[in-house]
Design a protein around this motif. Structure first.
Motif, PDB file in Angstrom:
ATOM      1  N   HIS B 120      22.459  -4.516   3.080  1.00  0.00           N
ATOM      2  CA  HIS B 120      23.390  -3.576   2.475  1.00  0.00           C
ATOM      3  C   HIS B 120      24.486  -4.265   1.655  1.00  0.00           C
ATOM      4  O   HIS B 120      25.202  -3.623   0.903  1.00  0.00           O
ATOM      5  N   VAL B 121      24.616  -5.583   1.837  1.00  0.00           N
ATOM      6  CA  VAL B 121      25.636  -6.333   1.104  1.00  0.00           C
ATOM      7  C   VAL B 121      24.979  -7.260   0.069  1.00  0.00           C
ATOM      8  O   VAL B 121      25.430  -7.365  -1.068  1.00  0.00           O
ATOM      9  N   SER B 122      23.894  -7.919   0.488  1.00  0.00           N
ATOM     10  CA  SER B 122      23.333  -9.004  -0.330  1.00  0.00           C
ATOM     11  C   SER B 122      21.966  -8.706  -0.916  1.00  0.00           C
ATOM     12  O   SER B 122      21.407  -9.542  -1.630  1.00  0.00           O
ATOM     13  N   LYS B 352      17.672  -0.433  10.943  1.00  0.00           N
ATOM     14  CA  LYS B 352      18.641  -1.024  10.007  1.00  0.00           C
ATOM     15  C   LYS B 352      18.861  -0.047   8.867  1.00  0.00           C
ATOM     16  O   LYS B 352      17.912   0.614   8.428  1.00  0.00           O
ATOM     17  N   LEU B 353      20.076   0.032   8.420  1.00  0.00           N
ATOM     18  CA  LEU B 353      20.386   0.845   7.244  1.00  0.00           C
ATOM     19  C   LEU B 353      20.410  -0.064   6.019  1.00  0.00           C
ATOM     20  O   LEU B 353      21.264  -0.945   5.904  1.00  0.00           O
ATOM     21  N   PHE B 354      19.406   0.122   5.136  1.00  0.00           N
ATOM     22  CA  PHE B 354      19.382  -0.646   3.891  1.00  0.00           C
ATOM     23  C   PHE B 354      20.424  -0.102   2.939  1.00  0.00           C
ATOM     24  O   PHE B 354      20.664   1.111   2.892  1.00  0.00           O
ATOM     25  N   GLY B 355      20.970  -0.991   2.123  1.00  0.00           N
ATOM     26  CA  GLY B 355      21.837  -0.564   1.035  1.00  0.00           C
ATOM     27  C   GLY B 355      21.008  -0.265  -0.198  1.00  0.00           C
ATOM     28  O   GLY B 355      19.777  -0.230  -0.149  1.00  0.00           O
ATOM     29  N   ARG B 356      21.699  -0.089  -1.312  1.00  0.00           N
ATOM     30  CA  ARG B 356      20.960   0.204  -2.534  1.00  0.00           C
ATOM     31  C   ARG B 356      20.087  -0.975  -2.926  1.00  0.00           C
ATOM     32  O   ARG B 356      20.449  -2.124  -2.684  1.00  0.00           O
ATOM     33  N   GLN B 357      18.945  -0.694  -3.522  1.00  0.00           N
ATOM     34  CA  GLN B 357      18.028  -1.765  -3.912  1.00  0.00           C
ATOM     35  C   GLN B 357      17.655  -1.588  -5.374  1.00  0.00           C
ATOM     36  O   GLN B 357      17.140  -0.546  -5.766  1.00  0.00           O
ATOM     37  N   ASN B 363       9.049  -5.187 -10.412  1.00  0.00           N
ATOM     38  CA  ASN B 363       9.310  -5.496  -9.000  1.00  0.00           C
ATOM     39  C   ASN B 363       8.910  -4.339  -8.094  1.00  0.00           C
ATOM     40  O   ASN B 363       9.207  -3.180  -8.392  1.00  0.00           O
ATOM     41  N   MET B 364       8.190  -4.660  -7.004  1.00  0.00           N
ATOM     42  CA  MET B 364       7.852  -3.603  -6.045  1.00  0.00           C
ATOM     43  C   MET B 364       8.269  -4.028  -4.631  1.00  0.00           C
ATOM     44  O   MET B 364       7.527  -3.879  -3.675  1.00  0.00           O
ATOM     45  N   SER B 365       9.474  -4.562  -4.536  1.00  0.00           N
ATOM     46  CA  SER B 365       9.979  -4.939  -3.215  1.00  0.00           C
ATOM     47  C   SER B 365      10.122  -3.694  -2.344  1.00  0.00           C
ATOM     48  O   SER B 365      10.352  -2.595  -2.834  1.00  0.00           O
ATOM     49  N   PHE B 366      10.001  -3.934  -1.060  1.00  0.00           N
ATOM     50  CA  PHE B 366       9.938  -2.847  -0.084  1.00  0.00           C
ATOM     51  C   PHE B 366      11.190  -1.976   0.033  1.00  0.00           C
ATOM     52  O   PHE B 366      11.097  -0.743   0.064  1.00  0.00           O
ATOM     53  N   PRO B 367      12.384  -2.560   0.105  1.00  0.00           N
ATOM     54  CA  PRO B 367      13.534  -1.736   0.492  1.00  0.00           C
ATOM     55  C   PRO B 367      13.903  -0.619  -0.487  1.00  0.00           C
ATOM     56  O   PRO B 367      13.577  -0.680  -1.668  1.00  0.00           O
ATOM     57  N   MET B 368      14.532   0.383   0.041  1.00  0.00           N
ATOM     58  CA  MET B 368      15.212   1.424  -0.737  1.00  0.00           C
ATOM     59  C   MET B 368      16.410   1.815   0.111  1.00  0.00           C
ATOM     60  O   MET B 368      16.439   1.516   1.313  1.00  0.00           O
ATOM     61  N   GLU B 369      17.402   2.463  -0.479  1.00  0.00           N
ATOM     62  CA  GLU B 369      18.559   2.837   0.316  1.00  0.00           C
ATOM     63  C   GLU B 369      18.110   3.842   1.371  1.00  0.00           C
ATOM     64  O   GLU B 369      17.577   4.913   1.043  1.00  0.00           O
ATOM     65  N   GLY B 370      18.284   3.480   2.619  1.00  0.00           N
ATOM     66  CA  GLY B 370      17.831   4.365   3.677  1.00  0.00           C
ATOM     67  C   GLY B 370      17.610   3.600   4.974  1.00  0.00           C
ATOM     68  O   GLY B 370      18.032   2.453   5.112  1.00  0.00           O
TER      69      GLY B 370
END
Lengths: 244, 454
Positions: B120-122, B352-357, B363-370
């Motif tokens: 969520h930060v980095s 875990k709560l992901f931040g914005r991605q 790029n098709m990295s896994f994370p999304m905000e959620g």
């Protein structure tokens, strides 16, 4: 900072050992036949350790250069010499090719005597120092499979043993390392039994652990001491019929 | 030989080549019909398995350069985060992003575009790589960066080796002042509480929760959130003076003071005890503070060698999904209830709560905000139908699954989850690997093995 000269520095065991000594506060000085390859290893180590690591040429097959090598080392005089030079060779070829056999004996034994003699004399005079040689369980008893390599290593083991006895009252430690099977470039592609096989990092750790005190003849995996005890004591009449 | 990754499922019958130079790597690639790269084999499923050839970065393990003014480290792909930590943590530098094990390679961290407790930060790992050198399917070495071949750079992060063999890269380490983390543990009685706790922890650099998957009813979502910051030397007051004197040095392993039994820190039935100690051990107060070595905070499972073996020969899979934040509460409630009812999952999951991605083009990295949830399932007959059901729920909430953990999702699930990101990725792959020679068992399963394979 104590300095350790590392011969055969591009081997996997030497790399791991140089790093382990570096992390324990020693200054490694690397040497090997192929200066570019030694330079790459030195570059890696200097990044990991955060200080420059010198790279020098040392070729066991050119004993006439060894005095100049030893006398012209950079920096203050070294406190230790570690030799990981080794050449296994294709044994089938070695049996029938005298030149190759000679090269194997030189790389594993005779080519190393000069530099060890110089270091031994200097350390003896100083009354302090550390000599470490990588020998092999193959030198504990000659086997059909690799007796030329084994014979060279047997010679090296005997040499280190004698040196140790000579220097025992001079404050100089002489350590013989018989690593057993190790996962390295030398054994790549060979199917090694997991329980008997060490990683280069394990070998490094075992060596650094005896730099100050402790056993002077070490097998990295303790089980090898037992295995070799049995193999050494087998009656010749049985041993010669075995196939391993 | 039989080769598996961390989950020990599936098994590839393949050759594992470990070249010692980029030239040897290029030669291997030119000579192979198909191949995939592999690092430490710490992905769970088949992202880095292929038949008949896998190219390992294990022998490409040299560090190349470090700039102490910027923290930028250049290294070959086989160097591990563990080696980076050993070399640099004592000098005050730390990986910018780290997954839950230190035994991943640099190349693997890029191929998976790993995330950590500070997402969520980095963001992901790739947000901190300066450049990557790839050996392409054609055997050429290409450097990519945000400026050079930016789409290739974007696609390589999270591209699971399908754009080329990652040979070396540069990553920007971050400065630390001690080897310790100032950790706060927060108890949450249910899902609402843990989601609030995450929202309130947005100012912390690191946050993650263990969630009790067996709890149901009013206790659904019962969990413990751990949040942390790299400790400053003046925050180490509780430590013995000897340790305080060398703040960047990890304490010797045997003197670690750990708030729970260390080896039981495992995400499996044994960890009930650890969870309970964390949950009930801090009586009365909902929040408790401690100073722990970074190893304890980031890598509790690394203390247990080969913990994956506890699942036996059949192996296990780790199911990790993410659903958008707005779907969070309803989605997690339904999915957790389904998992609890199945009785098949591990006791604990990681939430875990992901931040914005950001997803730069390609790029098709896994994370999304959620919210992302990860838990282990031992491989068994009843498992795959359950996971198919969960897939449908995740997709309905607009979520997707993490390829690094996956060993079984369908091509359809993959396509629905990644949508337009996948199309852009495939356009980049088509350009750099026109014959689609870089393929894994996973990419074949997901329909990425040949042109027009969708």
């Amino acid at each position: 900072m104590r300095a350790i000269v590392i011969l055969g520095a591009t081997s996997d065991i030497a790399r791991a050992t140089a790093l382990a000594f570096g992390q324990a506060g020693w200054q490694p000085i690397l040497a090997g036949r192929d200066i570019e390859a030694v330079g790459r290893v030195a570059g890696d180590l200097s990044v990991r350790l955060g200080r420059p690591v010198p790279a020098l040429v040392f070729d066991a097959a050119q004993p006439e250069t060894h005095r100049a090598f030893w006398e012209n080392l950079p920096g203050p005089r070294p406190d230790a010499l570690f030799c990981a030079v080794g050449l296994l060779g294709d044994h089938e070829a070695t049996r029938h090719d005298p030149d190759l056999a000679q090269r194997i004996v030189t790389a594993n034994f005779t080519g190393l005597l000069g530099v060890f003699a110089l270091a031994a004399d200097e350390f003896e005079q100083r009354g302090k120092g550390l000599l470490i040689g990588i020998s092999s369980v193959a030198g504990d008893r000659g086997r059909a499979h690799n007796y030329i390599y084994g014979a060279a290593k047997a010679g090296f083991t005997a040499f280190l043993s004698g040196l140790r006895q000579r220097l025992s009252r001079s404050g100089v430690r002489v350590v013989t390392v018989k690593p057993g099977f190790v996962n390295t470039a030398m054994t790549e592609g060979k199917a090694l039994p997991k329980a008997l096989t060490a990683s280069p990092q394990e070998v490094a750790k075992a060596i650094v652990a005896v730099a100050e005190k402790g056993a002077e003849v070490i097998y990295v995996k303790p089980v090898w001491r037992l295995i070799m005890l049995i193999i050494r004591h087998m009656p010749e009449s049985i041993f010669k019929k075995m196939r391993f | 030989m039989r080769i598996t990754n961390w989950g020990k499922y599936p098994v590839a019958e393949s050759t594992l080549a470990a070249p010692r130079s980029q030239a040897d790597t290029a030669q291997l690639l030119r000579g192979a019909d198909t191949a995939i790269g592999r690092g430490m084999g710490r992905c769970y499923g088949d992202s880095s398995l292929a038949e008949p050839l896998i190219i390992s970065s294990r022998r490409l393990d040299r560090m190349l350069d470090f700039n102490p003014a910027t923290g930028r480290l250049a290294a070959e792909a086989g160097v591990t985060l563990s080696e980076i930590l050993d070399a640099f943590a004592p000098r005050g530098w730390f990986p910018p992003v780290t997954p839950g094990t230190r035994f991943v390679s640099l190349g693997g961290a890029i191929a998976s575009d790993v995330h950590g407790k500070n997402h969520h930060v980095s963001g992901c790992f790739g947000q901190h790589t300066a450049w990557v050198d790839l050996v392409t399917a054609g055997g050429e070495t290409v450097r990519c960066s945000p400026e050079l071949e930016p789409e290739l750079f974007a696609a390589t992060h999270g591209g699971h080796g399908l754009t080329g063999f990652i040979a070396q890269a540069a990553v920007d380490l971050v400065p630390i002042q001690s080897a310790y983390i100032r950790q706060e543990t927060v108890k949450a009685a249910n899902l609402g509480e843990i989601m609030d706790a995450f929202e309130q922890s947005g100012g912390w650099t690191y946050s993650v929760a263990w969630i009790d998957c067996a709890a149901a009813g009013s206790g659904l979502g019962r969990s413990v959130l751990m949040r942390g910051e790299h400790a400053r030397p003046d925050e180490l007051g509780k430590l013995p003076a000897k340790l305080r004197a060398a703040p960047l040095t990890l304490p010797p392993a045997h003197t670690l003071s750990i708030p729970v039994d260390f080896p039981s820190f495992v995400l499996n039935p044994w960890s009930v005890k650890a969870f309970n100690m964390l949950y009930y051990g801090k009586a009365h107060s909902g929040v408790s503070e401690s100073i722990v070595p970074y190893t304890t905070f980031f890598y509790p499972l690394d203390a247990v060698n080969e913990w994956n073996r506890i699942y036996g020969k059949r192996g296990f899979t780790q199911y990790q999904f993410v659903i958008p934040k707005e779907a969070g509460r309803a989605g997690l409630e339904k999915i957790l209830a389904r998992i609890a009812a199945s009785g098949l999952g591990s006791f604990l999951a990681v939430l875990k709560l992901f931040g914005r991605q950001d997803h730069p083009k390609g790029n098709m990295s896994f994370p999304m905000e959620g919210y992302t949830l990860a838990l282990d399932f031992p491989i068994g007959e009843k498992l795959f139908p359950l996971l198919d059901t969960l897939d449908a729920m995740v997709l309905d909430y607009g979520g997707r699954l993490y390829l690094t953990k996956d060993a079984r999702m369908s091509a359809e699930t993959f396509r629905r989850g990644y949508g337009a990101l996948l199309d852009d990725f495939l356009a980049v792959k088509q350009r750099w690997d026109p014959q689609w020679r870089l393929q894994s068992l996973q990419s074949r399963r997901l329909g990425l093995a040949r042109q027009g394979g969708m």
